[in-house]
Each structure stands twice: as structure tokens, then as C-alpha cells.
Design a protein around this motif. Structure first.
Motif, short mmCIF file in Angstrom:
data_model
loop_
_atom_site.label_atom_id
_atom_site.label_comp_id
_atom_site.label_asym_id
_atom_site.label_seq_id
_atom_site.Cartn_x
_atom_site.Cartn_y
_atom_site.Cartn_z
N ARG A 119 -14.30 -4.67 24.81
CA ARG A 119 -13.25 -5.61 24.63
C ARG A 119 -12.34 -5.50 25.00
NH1 ARG A 119 -13.29 -6.53 17.87
NH2 ARG A 119 -14.10 -4.72 18.47
N ARG A 120 -11.57 -5.55 25.92
CA ARG A 120 -10.22 -5.10 26.71
C ARG A 120 -8.51 -6.08 25.95
NH1 ARG A 120 -14.27 -4.49 29.61
NH2 ARG A 120 -14.76 -1.47 30.05
N LEU A 121 -8.09 -5.36 26.10
CA LEU A 121 -6.58 -5.68 26.05
C LEU A 121 -5.61 -5.66 27.03
CD1 LEU A 121 -4.61 -5.79 22.57
CD2 LEU A 121 -3.74 -4.84 24.53
N VAL A 122 -4.67 -6.36 27.56
CA VAL A 122 -3.49 -6.45 28.59
C VAL A 122 -2.02 -6.26 27.77
CG1 VAL A 122 -3.06 -9.09 29.05
CG2 VAL A 122 -2.63 -6.63 30.63
N MET A 123 -1.26 -5.33 27.63
CA MET A 123 0.13 -5.32 27.65
C MET A 123 0.71 -5.31 28.45
SD MET A 123 1.55 -2.67 24.38
CE MET A 123 1.62 -1.88 25.80
N ALA A 124 1.81 -6.42 28.37
CA ALA A 124 3.12 -6.40 29.28
C ALA A 124 4.99 -5.91 28.41
CB ALA A 124 3.37 -7.37 30.09
N VAL A 125 5.83 -5.04 29.53
CA VAL A 125 6.11 -4.36 28.17
C VAL A 125 7.61 -4.62 29.23
CG1 VAL A 125 8.25 -2.45 27.36
CG2 VAL A 125 5.14 -2.69 27.36
#
Length: 367
Positions: A119-125
Motif C-alpha cells: 500500500r502507498r499513500l500520496v500527500m500534498a501540502v
């Protein structure tokens, strides 16, 4: 030359994801199921002063001096990577030693593709610190302007009261009954406008509740013009609404003129009675009426005079794009100011919903 081993679909997908993240113009992180950083965009590294090479493989909470170790953020990211949630516009404060606090907006979502085991997750800030500061400046300026406007209205009301006192003194001194009547009329109008200004000075949010507004206005008129409250009464009825302060000024002036007119003409020779200010607001459709149970209008139309008060009411109604209807109240007289731009059909609920979307914001029911 040795043959190149084939690249699996999962490897190709991960490689593409890493390349997209690395080249993103906005701060972006790609993390695995344990929230270890797989890839970081160059813009993230610049914005938060981290080295992309050394950051790879680290836990998010280990970045920098530990400023990203936020328990609430960690809980949300864990829920997101498990598929139980998705972070949309979650705001956090990033505090770093020796630097000002930055206000960040975080978006995070689990990536769904062929490699289901990893599983992978992308986080935008997004850094919205400056934007929030600009908003605060605008809010502060707006608040200052509102306070200034309230002060101006208060001073105007005080000045109007002084003018009203001068008019009343002159009315007492004059020997002409006609001149005295005109001065008394001017005094009542000035006092009513002063009452309007005082009420508007208290409406700091730019809107006015008409129910309280009309009640205070009528109390002011009654105090200055009705000597015997047992003989004559003035009251407010109906489902009033909430309107912009600008609109309330016109409505208040209309009520003032109609009430003064009724007090002058509806109850001659000590006749007793009641004047009722009635309003009914339904979004953009509204009506305002002033009725009395006095002597009524002359039966001969030729005897009906169009005075200054009537002209003022008609001019104000035109500004509000409303109609004026004058008729008998049986007994007495009733004047109705109506604003009906939308034809409502009671039985058609869907039609009403569509109308609501198109209604102007001149008034809405008080909640």
C-alpha cells in the motif's frame, strides 16, 4: 551484451509514481504503508528544507527536527493508508525552532493500483500562511470600517436630534398654525430618521432584523406623536425578515411616512383606534402594509390629495422595485408595498426549490 531482465508491471507503476512525485511543482510526498517516505518532490525539499536523498526511507515523523511528528496527523494518515478515510484540506501548524509558524493544508489519499500488497499513500501540502494573513488583514480592515460606520451613524443621529429640537422650538414660537404644522411634520420626520440611524448603528453585521427594527421604530414614533396611548395604539405584526441595512433604511422610511400619515388623518376629533405595521417575507417575495381602523379614505376620488408623504413612499417603493396599493381596510385605510418578482405555486414543491435558487437576497425569513 547481457539481456535486460524484464520489468514487472508493479515496478513500472512504482517507478512512474516516483517520477511524477519527484517532478511535481507542488510539495508532494509518496509514502509506503508504514509511512516511510518513498519519494519527495524537489518543491517539498525546498519549501521545508529537507534533503530528498536523505529523506527517502525515513519516517515522516523523523523529517527535520521532528516537527512533522504530529499525533493527529499520524492518526489521519494511518486511517487513510488503511482505506478508512481520505484527508481533504486538513489544516495543521508546522512549528520549527527559530522560524515562524507556518499554516499548512494537507491532502492525502491512498494510491490504488496493481500492486495491492504494498500500500502507498500520496500527500500534498500547501502553505497558506500568507493567504491567511491577507485574509486577517482584510477582516481587520472591514471590522474597522464597520466600527467607523457605526460611529458615523451615531453622530448623525445625535445631530438629527439637535435639528429636531430646533424645529420643535421654532414650532412653539411661531404664530402661524400652518407653519407650526409644517414644522411639527419636519420634526417628526427628523426624529424618525434619527431613530433609524441609531438602530442601524447597532447592526454591526450589515443586516437588520425587521421585526425588532420596526418595533423600535414604532415605539419611537409613538413616543413623539401619540400623547394618549389608551386612545391610539401602534403595533407590529406578521412574519418579518432579515434584510441588508441599505434595504432596511428604505423600508423604515416607508413605515415612518405611512404611520405619520395615519396619525395625522385617520383619527380626527379625538377618535380612538389602532395602527398596525404588518410584514410578510418569503425570500425575494415580500409585502409590507400599514393599516388603520380610522375614518378611511374619502368616497369622492376628487377629494383625495397626494401629499409629500405619499410621494416619498412611491419614490422609495420604486427604488425597491415594489408596487404601492392603497385601499379601504373596512374600517380605515390600508397601504400595501409588495415586491413579487417570483410567482410561487404552493402545490409545486419542486418549482419552489428551483425558485429558491434564483431568488435575490433582498430579504429572507428571520430564523
Amino acid at each position: 551484451m547481457a539481456a535486460r531482465s524484464p520489468i514487472s508491471t508493479e515496478e513500472a507503476g512504482l517507478s512512474l509514481a516516483m517520477a511524477v512525485v519527484a517532478s511535481s511543482p507542488g510539495p508532494l510526498l509518496l509514502m509506503d504503508g508504514d509511512l516511510n517516505i518513498v519519494a519527495a518532490s524537489a518543491s517539498f525539499a525546498r519549501a521545508f528544507e529537507v534533503d530528498t536523498d536523505s529523506a527517502t526511507g525515513q519516517q515522516l515523523s523523523s523529517l527535520g527536527a521532528g516537527e512533522w511528528a504530529m499525533p493527529q496527523l499520524r492518526s489521519l494518515l494511518d486511517a487513510t493508508i488503511s482505506g478508512a478515510a481520505k484527508i481533504e484540506a486538513y489544516e495543521i501548524d508546522l512549528r520549527r525552532a527559530g522560524r515562524g509558524t507556518r499554516r499548512l493544508v494537507v491532502h492525502a489519499e491512498q494510491l490504488v493500483y496493481l500492486d495491492m500488497e504494498n500500500r502507498r499513500l500520496v500527500m500534498a501540502v500547501s502553505d497558506v500562511t500568507d493567504a491567511r494573513a491577507d485574509e486577517k488583514i482584510r477582516d481587520d480592515v472591514l471590522q474597522q470600517n464597520l466600527v467607523l460606520l457605526q460611529e458615523v451613524r451615531h453622530r448623525v443621529a445625535n445631530s438629527l436630534q439637535i435639528i429636531a429640537s430646533v424645529l420643535l422650538q421654532n414650532a412653539r414660537k411661531t404664530q402661524s398654525e400652518e407653519t407650526r404644522g409644517h414644522l411639527h411634520d419636519a420634526h417628526h420626520r427628523v426624529m424618525s430618521i434619527a431613530a433609524l440611524e441609531r438602530q442601524l448603528a447597532g447592526s454591526g453585521d450589515g443586516v437588520v432584523d425587521l421585526s425588532a427594527y420596526f418595533k423600535n421604530l414604532c415605539d419611537s414614533i409613538a413616543a413623539s406623536m401619540i400623547g394618549d396611548s389608551k386612545r391610539l395604539s401602534l403595533r407590529v405584526a406578521g412574519q418579518c425578515g432579515v434584510v441588508d441595512a441599505r434595504v432596511s433604511v428604505s423600508l423604515g422610511l416607508i413605515v415612518t411616512e405611512l404611520v405619520i400619515n395615519a396619525l395625522k388623518h385617520a383619527f380626527p376629533e379625538g377618535r380612538s383606534g389602532t395602527i398596525v405595521v404588518d410584514c410578510n417575507f418569503r425570500h425575494a417575495n415580500w409585502s409590507l402594509s400599514v393599516s388603520d381602523d380610522g375614518v378611511g379614505m374619502p368616497s369622492d376620488p376628487a377629494l383625495i390629495r397626494i401629499g409629500l408623504g405619499t410621494s416619498i413612499v412611491e419614490a422609495l417603493a420604486r427604488q425597491l422595485e415594489a408596487s404601492v396599493e392603497i385601499g379601504p381596510a373596512r374600517p380605515g385605510t390600508r397601504v400595501v408595498i409588495a415586491h413579487t418578482p417570483i410567482a410561487l405555486v404552493e402545490s409545486d414543491a419542486e418549482g419552489e426549490a428551483e425558485d429558491d435558487d434564483r431568488m435575490s437576497a433582498i430579504g429572507r425569513p428571520a430564523g
